[in-house]
Scaffold this motif. Sequence first.
Motif, short mmCIF file in Angstrom:
data_model
loop_
_atom_site.label_atom_id
_atom_site.label_comp_id
_atom_site.label_asym_id
_atom_site.label_seq_id
_atom_site.Cartn_x
_atom_site.Cartn_y
_atom_site.Cartn_z
N SER A 43 0.40 -1.41 0.14
CA SER A 43 -0.20 -0.06 -0.02
C SER A 43 0.73 0.62 0.18
O SER A 43 0.78 2.07 -0.44
CB SER A 43 -0.69 0.24 0.77
OG SER A 43 0.03 -0.22 2.52
N ALA B 282 -2.15 8.97 9.01
CA ALA B 282 -1.81 7.83 8.69
C ALA B 282 -2.26 6.82 7.82
O ALA B 282 -1.87 7.70 6.51
CB ALA B 282 -3.38 7.18 9.49
N GLN B 283 -1.28 6.16 7.33
CA GLN B 283 -0.77 5.94 5.93
C GLN B 283 -1.75 5.35 5.29
O GLN B 283 -2.66 4.31 6.06
CB GLN B 283 1.06 5.55 5.66
CG GLN B 283 1.67 6.25 6.29
CD GLN B 283 2.28 7.13 5.51
OE1 GLN B 283 2.57 7.00 4.29
NE2 GLN B 283 2.34 8.23 6.17
N THR C 165 -3.61 1.74 6.04
CA THR C 165 -3.60 1.51 7.69
C THR C 165 -4.89 1.29 8.63
O THR C 165 -4.36 0.23 9.39
CB THR C 165 -3.09 2.93 8.84
OG1 THR C 165 -2.29 3.26 8.31
CG2 THR C 165 -3.10 2.52 10.18
N CYS C 166 -5.71 1.21 8.11
CA CYS C 166 -7.02 1.13 8.74
C CYS C 166 -7.86 -0.40 8.51
O CYS C 166 -7.96 -0.86 9.12
CB CYS C 166 -8.48 1.65 7.91
SG CYS C 166 -8.00 3.63 8.84
N ASP C 167 -6.97 -0.85 7.06
CA ASP C 167 -7.64 -2.15 6.99
C ASP C 167 -6.46 -3.17 7.36
O ASP C 167 -7.52 -4.37 8.38
CB ASP C 167 -7.38 -2.59 5.14
CG ASP C 167 -8.11 -1.42 4.53
OD1 ASP C 167 -9.36 -1.69 4.22
OD2 ASP C 167 -7.69 -1.58 3.01
N GLU C 168 -5.06 -2.48 7.74
CA GLU C 168 -4.44 -4.23 8.28
C GLU C 168 -5.17 -3.92 10.29
O GLU C 168 -5.42 -4.85 10.44
CB GLU C 168 -2.55 -3.41 8.91
CG GLU C 168 -2.22 -3.39 7.33
CD GLU C 168 -1.18 -2.71 6.47
OE1 GLU C 168 -0.90 -2.07 7.84
OE2 GLU C 168 -0.82 -2.70 6.00
N ALA C 169 -4.86 -2.66 10.45
CA ALA C 169 -6.02 -2.51 12.26
C ALA C 169 -6.59 -3.33 12.03
O ALA C 169 -7.66 -4.10 13.10
CB ALA C 169 -6.39 -1.17 12.07
N ALA C 170 -7.56 -3.15 10.88
CA ALA C 170 -9.15 -4.40 11.40
C ALA C 170 -8.83 -5.89 10.82
O ALA C 170 -9.74 -7.05 10.75
CB ALA C 170 -9.92 -3.33 9.96
#
Length: 119
Positions: free
Chosen positions: A26, A50-51, A54-59
Amino acid sequence: MFRSEDPPPPASIPAQRPPASTHPTSAMLKGDIDSGATGEKVPHYDPGMAQLGTCDEAAGTPPSPERIALARETEAATPATREAADPHGRRAWVLPAFVAFVAAAALVIVGALWLGLPG
C-alpha cells in the motif's frame, strides 16, 4: 528566501514513482499517488496522519498484493491526464490573464458610470 506559497518540508520533497513489483504494498500505491502517476495531484510527498492501508491492517484485513497491483494498474493515469494535472505548467498565464480581465472590466464599469453621471 521562503515564499508563503512554498510548502514546508516534508511536503516540499518531490516524490518519485515506486518501481514495478510482483508484491506491491500500500506504500507503493501511495507513492504512485504522491508522484503524480495517477493524475490526481502534483508530484510532491503528502504527509498523512495515517498511511494508506492502515485502517485495513488495523481491522485485520490488509489488502492482498494482487488487489494492490490491480489498484496500481487501474489508477495509473495516461500521459495526457498527468499533463493536464500540472497547474504550473504551460497554463501559468491563466491566473494573471483572469486578474487583468477583472481589472479591465472594473475600469470599464467605473468609466461608464463616471461618463454617464449628469454633471
